[in-house]
Enzyme design. Structure first.
Site, PDB file in Angstrom:
ATOM      1  N   ASN A 138       0.909  -1.191  -0.054  1.00  0.00           N
ATOM      2  CA  ASN A 138      -0.075  -0.037  -0.129  1.00  0.00           C
ATOM      3  C   ASN A 138       0.714   1.182   0.036  1.00  0.00           C
ATOM      4  OD1 ASN A 138       0.616  -0.800   2.518  1.00  0.00           O
ATOM      5  ND2 ASN A 138      -1.112   0.262   3.660  1.00  0.00           N
ATOM      6  N   ILE A 139       0.322   2.303  -0.566  1.00  0.00           N
ATOM      7  CA  ILE A 139       1.162   3.655  -0.898  1.00  0.00           C
ATOM      8  C   ILE A 139       0.040   4.642  -0.693  1.00  0.00           C
ATOM      9  CG2 ILE A 139       2.448   4.895  -2.433  1.00  0.00           C
ATOM     10  CD1 ILE A 139       2.702   2.300  -4.195  1.00  0.00           C
ATOM     11  N   GLU A 140       0.525   5.476   0.634  1.00  0.00           N
ATOM     12  CA  GLU A 140      -0.465   6.235   1.175  1.00  0.00           C
ATOM     13  C   GLU A 140       0.035   7.683   0.792  1.00  0.00           C
ATOM     14  OE1 GLU A 140      -0.748   5.613   5.398  1.00  0.00           O
ATOM     15  OE2 GLU A 140      -2.016   3.766   5.046  1.00  0.00           O
ATOM     16  N   CYS A 166      -4.275   0.603  -2.502  1.00  0.00           N
ATOM     17  CA  CYS A 166      -4.108  -0.782  -1.620  1.00  0.00           C
ATOM     18  C   CYS A 166      -3.088  -1.289  -2.265  1.00  0.00           C
ATOM     19  CB  CYS A 166      -5.276  -1.261  -1.542  1.00  0.00           C
ATOM     20  SG  CYS A 166      -6.688  -0.253  -0.632  1.00  0.00           S
ATOM     21  N   GLU A 186      -3.035  -4.644  -2.988  1.00  0.00           N
ATOM     22  CA  GLU A 186      -3.655  -5.577  -4.010  1.00  0.00           C
ATOM     23  C   GLU A 186      -3.695  -4.736  -5.130  1.00  0.00           C
ATOM     24  OE1 GLU A 186      -4.865  -4.648  -1.100  1.00  0.00           O
ATOM     25  OE2 GLU A 186      -6.532  -5.746  -0.245  1.00  0.00           O
ATOM     26  N   CYS A 209     -10.450  -4.423   0.546  1.00  0.00           N
ATOM     27  CA  CYS A 209     -11.530  -3.668   0.408  1.00  0.00           C
ATOM     28  C   CYS A 209     -12.603  -3.534  -0.524  1.00  0.00           C
ATOM     29  CB  CYS A 209     -10.961  -2.040   0.678  1.00  0.00           C
ATOM     30  SG  CYS A 209     -10.293  -1.303  -1.015  1.00  0.00           S
ATOM     31  N   CYS A 212     -10.781  -2.885  -4.124  1.00  0.00           N
ATOM     32  CA  CYS A 212     -10.154  -3.766  -4.710  1.00  0.00           C
ATOM     33  C   CYS A 212     -10.495  -5.126  -5.024  1.00  0.00           C
ATOM     34  CB  CYS A 212      -8.857  -4.281  -3.648  1.00  0.00           C
ATOM     35  SG  CYS A 212      -7.787  -2.993  -3.357  1.00  0.00           S
TER      36      CYS A 212
END
Ligand code: THU
Length: 141
Positions: free
Chosen positions: A45-47, A56, A58, A93, A96
């Site tokens: 995941n990359i915020e 996310c 995935e 989620c 995804c």
């Protein structure tokens, strides 16, 4: 799916936890997507400071694969936990699940939720996204 192959996916997903960029939630997620050609595409995941652009794990894995021309998949493994400590399953989620619906046969595609190499559960996409809307719906009249 063979247990050996599931454990390979779990290890690949766990390996992604180190790369998760999570300064806001500190919740690290790793994914390993198995393509039908046998290749594994990983993702974390990359915020983002603006929050909503967050990607996310995935979707990172799916987009890596699709951007390289690969569109057929058999399974994805997902692991996650606060500060990278795996204490429970991390289900995908809704967004995804919808991305999975775009590229995968919901009756076939397997979603492996794992806490460790001996602690995992396997689901079909259809179970996690009942009556999902996908490309086939646009072809019906
Ligand atoms: N996250 C994922 O990477 N995959 C999921 O399916 C659930 C949520 C990430 C998004 C965000 O960076 C963090 O977990 C907390 O929501």
């Amino acid at each position: 799916m063979e247990k050996r192959q599931i454990q390979e996916l779990i290890a690949a997903a766990v390996g992604q936890l180190a790369f998760a960029y999570v300064p806001y939630s500190r919740f690290r997620v790793g994914a390993a997507l198995l393509a039908k050609n046998g290749r594994i595409y990983t993702g974390c995941n990359i915020e983002n400071a603006a929050y909503s652009p967050t990607n996310c794990a995935e979707r990172t894995a799916f987009f890596k694969a699709v951007s390289e021309g690969v569109r057929e998949f058999s399974a994805i493994c997902i692991v996650g936990g606060a500060d990278g400590v795996l204490s429970g399953y991390t289900p995908p989620c809704g967004v995804c699940r919808q991305v999975m619906m775009e590229f995968c046969d919901p009756e076939e595609f397997q979603i492996i939720l794992a806490v460790g190499p001996e602690d995992y559960q396997v689901f079909r996409l259809r179970e996690l996204l009942p009556m999902g809307f996908g490309p086939a719906n646009l072809q019906e009249h």
